[in-house]
Design a protein around this motif. Structure first.
Motif: not given
Length: 102
Positions: A57-66
């Motif tokens: 698994y990888i955890t990614c964070e998007f521009e909206n902090n999601e």
């Protein structure tokens, strides 16, 4: 007699799994493709003790902090480093990841 009942049960289970997978795939294909840019913030491996099965698994964070945790193949897992920019394409329950090289 018991052999035929057991055989019918096994065939029924296999057919229900195939039909269920087909229904899920059809639903996913009807969904829109959504592309987002994110950053890898964490990585982990889920390994069950006593088993050779591993899920990456990888955890990614998007521009909206999601944040979103995405399952990736073992060969892609090694390509991602915390801090990398990635493009995540989602369609229903399917996710594709691509490392952005700048």
């Amino acid at each position: 007699m018991g052999f035929w009942i057991l055989s019918a049960l096994v065939v029924g289970l296999i057919l229900s799994a195939i039909i269920g997978a087909d229904i899920t795939a059809r639903k996913n294909r009807k969904q829109p493709k959504i592309e987002r840019i994110g950053e890898v913030v964490d990585k982990r491996v889920n390994w069950t003790e006593g088993s050779s099965s591993k899920t990456f698994y990888i955890t990614c964070e998007f521009e909206n902090n999601e944040r979103k945790e995405i399952s990736v193949s073992d060969d892609k897992y090694g390509l991602f480093v915390v801090g990398d920019k990635i493009k995540v394409t989602s369609q229903g329950t399917w996710n594709w990841t691509e490392r952005i090289i700048t």
